[in-house]
Write a protein that holds these residues in place. Structure first.
Motif, short mmCIF file in Angstrom:
data_model
loop_
_atom_site.label_atom_id
_atom_site.label_comp_id
_atom_site.label_asym_id
_atom_site.label_seq_id
_atom_site.Cartn_x
_atom_site.Cartn_y
_atom_site.Cartn_z
N PHE A 78 0.73 -1.49 0.17
CA PHE A 78 -0.30 0.12 0.02
C PHE A 78 0.44 1.29 0.06
N GLY A 79 2.02 1.03 -0.08
CA GLY A 79 3.30 1.97 0.27
C GLY A 79 2.90 3.00 0.87
N LEU A 80 2.89 2.37 2.21
CA LEU A 80 3.41 2.65 3.61
C LEU A 80 4.29 2.82 3.97
N LYS A 81 4.86 4.05 5.42
CA LYS A 81 6.28 3.97 5.25
C LYS A 81 6.48 4.09 7.05
N ALA A 82 7.70 3.35 7.26
CA ALA A 82 7.38 3.65 9.06
C ALA A 82 7.73 5.43 9.31
N GLY A 83 7.53 4.82 10.50
CA GLY A 83 6.85 6.53 10.97
C GLY A 83 5.22 6.88 11.08
N GLN A 251 1.42 0.53 -5.02
CA GLN A 251 -0.39 0.79 -5.55
C GLN A 251 -1.42 0.35 -5.84
N ILE A 252 -0.99 -0.94 -4.75
CA ILE A 252 -2.19 -2.11 -4.93
C ILE A 252 -3.63 -1.58 -5.23
N GLU A 253 -3.92 -0.71 -4.70
CA GLU A 253 -5.11 -0.20 -4.84
C GLU A 253 -5.38 0.84 -6.26
N GLU A 254 -4.40 1.31 -6.97
CA GLU A 254 -5.02 2.04 -8.40
C GLU A 254 -5.37 0.17 -9.36
N PHE A 255 -5.11 -1.03 -9.12
CA PHE A 255 -5.45 -1.47 -9.73
C PHE A 255 -6.84 -2.14 -9.72
#
Length: 280
Positions: A78-83, A251-255
């Protein structure tokens, strides 16, 4: 008191028969569904991501509890990062994806996603319980729990602690995988957790020119296995290069919503999910 309960803020109220913190969360979350495989490498996390994004596209409020503590991959999808996890007044506030899916994962607490988690089973079990009881989840229609491979401490903790409405089992069309996946199905049966169905991932590759289905792993045996185990086959997902590329980019949500066989199958599965409350 179980080892995993020692870090729970409400352990003093626990009789051993029920978890008071877990019962509180039941009032906010309508359906809790675990996604498991027994075998690693079958695309369990990508299926979890697909289910979450598809449910969200339908207008449901959705969260993901990443219980794969030593091998988390949900944030990357999902393109999420630490923090991106923050402390709230009553606990951790989940990260949110671009479409609004709530996510809690150990990788969002580490300094980098490559940092290893070298913990023994009791600590991992404690972290999973904290992700359930000490996170400020919103009022969710669905919370999906991404389980690690196998039938060890983490799946056992989820099945014993969380009020699961059911389990979705992910497999791929290989006899070795099928044998190990049957262990996961048997575990759910022994724990009296309803099995909502089986999803076969990487079922085939469609030739872009002639549209012929190429069975990379040989003859399809999943439908036969599902019949023998008495488990519904929810759908068969093909290998699609664009889906893989978008997952790698976070970018799984774009699919979701694109014209594809994966999305068509997911649409059918989500229609089944909409009736999940009748199962439990």
């Amino acid at each position: 008191m179980a080892e995993a309960c020692k870090t729970c803020s409400e352990s003093s109220e626990c009789s051993g028969d029920a978890c008071p913190a877990a019962l509180k969360e039941m009032q906010k979350i309508k359906n809790v569904i675990a996604v498991m495989s027994g075998k690693g490498g079958v695309g369990k996390s990508s299926v979890t991501g697909l289910l979450a994004a598809s449910l969200r596209k339908k207008g449901f409020s959705v969260g993901i509890l990443d219980a794969d503590v030593t091998g988390p991959s949900i944030p990357r999808l999902f393109g999420l990062k630490a923090g991106q996890l923050k402390n709230g007044g009553k606990g951790i506030i989940p990260a949110r994806t671009s479409s609004g899916v709530e996510v809690v994962s150990i990788n969002l607490l580490l300094p980098s996603e490559e940092e290893p988690v070298i913990w023994r089973g009791p600590i991992i079990s404690g972290v999973i319980k904290q992700f359930w009881t000490e996170v400020e989840w919103s009022e969710l229609d669905y919370l999906l729990v991404d389980l690690p491979p196998g039938t060890g401490d983490a799946p056992l903790t989820v099945m014993q602690t969380l009020p699961l409405n059911g389990v979705v089992v992910v497999t791929s069309p290989q006899s070795l995988v099928s044998m190990i996946v049957q262990k996961a199905i048997n575990m759910a049966n022994k724990m009296n957790i309803p099995i909502l169905g089986l999803i076969e991932n990487m079922a085939y590759l469609e030739c872009p020119d002639c549209k012929k289905q190429i069975r990379l792993f040989g003859a399809d045996i999943t439908e036969e296995m599902a019949g023998k185990m008495g488990v519904p086959l929810l759908g068969q997902l093909p290998l699609e290069p664009r889906f893989v590329a978008l997952c790698d980019k976070g970018q799984i949500e774009e699919f979701i919503g694109e014209a594809s066989e994966i999305n068509r199958v997911m649409e059918e599965i989500i229609n089944i999910f909409s009736r999940v409350e009748q199962i439990n």
